[in-house]
Scaffold this active site. Sequence first.
Site, short mmCIF file in Angstrom:
data_model
loop_
_atom_site.label_atom_id
_atom_site.label_comp_id
_atom_site.label_asym_id
_atom_site.label_seq_id
_atom_site.Cartn_x
_atom_site.Cartn_y
_atom_site.Cartn_z
N ASN A 11 0.78 -1.16 0.16
CA ASN A 11 0.11 0.10 -0.17
C ASN A 11 0.83 1.12 0.03
OD1 ASN A 11 -1.69 2.14 0.47
ND2 ASN A 11 -2.37 1.45 2.87
N LYS A 13 -0.06 4.28 -0.20
CA LYS A 13 -0.50 5.42 0.42
C LYS A 13 -0.34 6.75 -0.52
CE LYS A 13 -0.30 3.31 4.90
NZ LYS A 13 0.03 3.47 6.19
N HIS A 99 -9.46 1.39 4.78
CA HIS A 99 -8.18 1.61 5.46
C HIS A 99 -8.47 2.63 6.74
CE1 HIS A 99 -4.22 2.70 6.64
NE2 HIS A 99 -3.95 1.36 5.89
N GLU A 101 -6.93 4.94 7.69
CA GLU A 101 -6.73 6.41 7.58
C GLU A 101 -7.82 6.88 6.81
OE1 GLU A 101 -3.02 5.65 5.49
OE2 GLU A 101 -2.12 5.07 7.71
N GLU A 171 -5.82 -4.84 10.49
CA GLU A 171 -4.65 -3.85 10.77
C GLU A 171 -4.90 -3.07 12.01
OE1 GLU A 171 -2.62 -2.62 6.89
OE2 GLU A 171 -4.08 -1.21 7.13
N GLY A 177 2.33 2.00 10.91
CA GLY A 177 3.38 3.19 10.68
C GLY A 177 3.96 3.83 12.22
N SER A 217 3.09 -2.29 10.50
CA SER A 217 4.52 -2.31 10.90
C SER A 217 5.04 -3.65 10.38
CB SER A 217 4.94 -1.83 12.28
OG SER A 217 4.73 -0.59 12.69
P1 PGA Z 1 2.71 0.21 7.88
O1 PGA Z 1 1.29 0.58 7.30
O2 PGA Z 1 3.27 -1.11 7.19
O3 PGA Z 1 3.64 1.56 7.44
O4 PGA Z 1 2.57 0.11 9.34
C1 PGA Z 1 0.31 -0.47 6.85
C2 PGA Z 1 -0.86 -0.10 6.27
O5 PGA Z 1 -1.32 1.04 6.66
O6 PGA Z 1 -1.35 -0.63 5.57
#
Ligand code: PGA
Length: 257
Positions: A11, A13, A99, A101, A171, A177, A217
């Site tokens: 992803n 982003k 997601h 976010e 997630e 992150g 992560s």
């Molecule tokens: P990350 O993000 O691997 O940077 O923690 C995962 C995601 O948001 O899909």
Amino acid sequence: MLQRPPLIVGNWKMHKTISEAKELVQQLTRVLGDDLARIPITVLAPPFTALSAVAQEIKGHPYLLGAQNLYWEDQGAFTGEVSGPMLRDLGCRYVIVGHSERRRYFAETDVMVGKKAAAALRHELRPIVCIGETWDQRLGGQTKHVLSLQLTEALAGIGKDQAQDVVVAYEPVWAIGSGRAATCEQADEVHRHVRTHLLALWGQDAGTLVPILYGGSVMPENIGALLAIPDVDGALVGGACLDPVLFAKILRIGAVP
Ligand code: PGA
């Protein structure tokens, strides 16, 4: 053939211009070298603006294309939105929906996520339905309850006959992150819970087919242990997928022997 072959989704982003996106795919391919032939099912999900360029770039390579969002109507006066037919036309096979976010910054609700998942399936896109609890919810002992509610709403419009095209991604919001991934014990417990929910919803045969990805992560250091958990069928990778060396390592570890 494995019932649920490993699936790794990158992803991106809101990162990468068109030229940067092309370069990232080229670098990844170069770093993988001969191992490209052995990678698991690998989906690259760049931003909308780079989908077309990445579609060109992956021709002849075993990567699949994914989008990060869609709108549930097929067309119309919905300024700024992108529909399922548009994504299909670009060559997308997968689309991330719900997601955290999007839930957090764009006020997406479980009902909206459900409409998006159903729209994706209507257009032969596999929805990657994201669910996850916040740290406060975990501390409050609400994790399973929250995830069940999210699943119930998001999968409400999807029949058993479509289950084979659905992907669920667990997630934990606090792991995204943050550099603090779920422990294997935490992932194991939640993934079992999600599987139980899917089996209750769609029955043994259909419920067993749905891949459950872990995201938050994911790094070369933890992907092996996570994938060894029976109901962890792959990963949704954010930060690490923007680094071709790290992502290649993850794909190598996730390779089917
Ligand atoms: P990350 O993000 O691997 O940077 O923690 C995962 C995601 O948001 O899909």
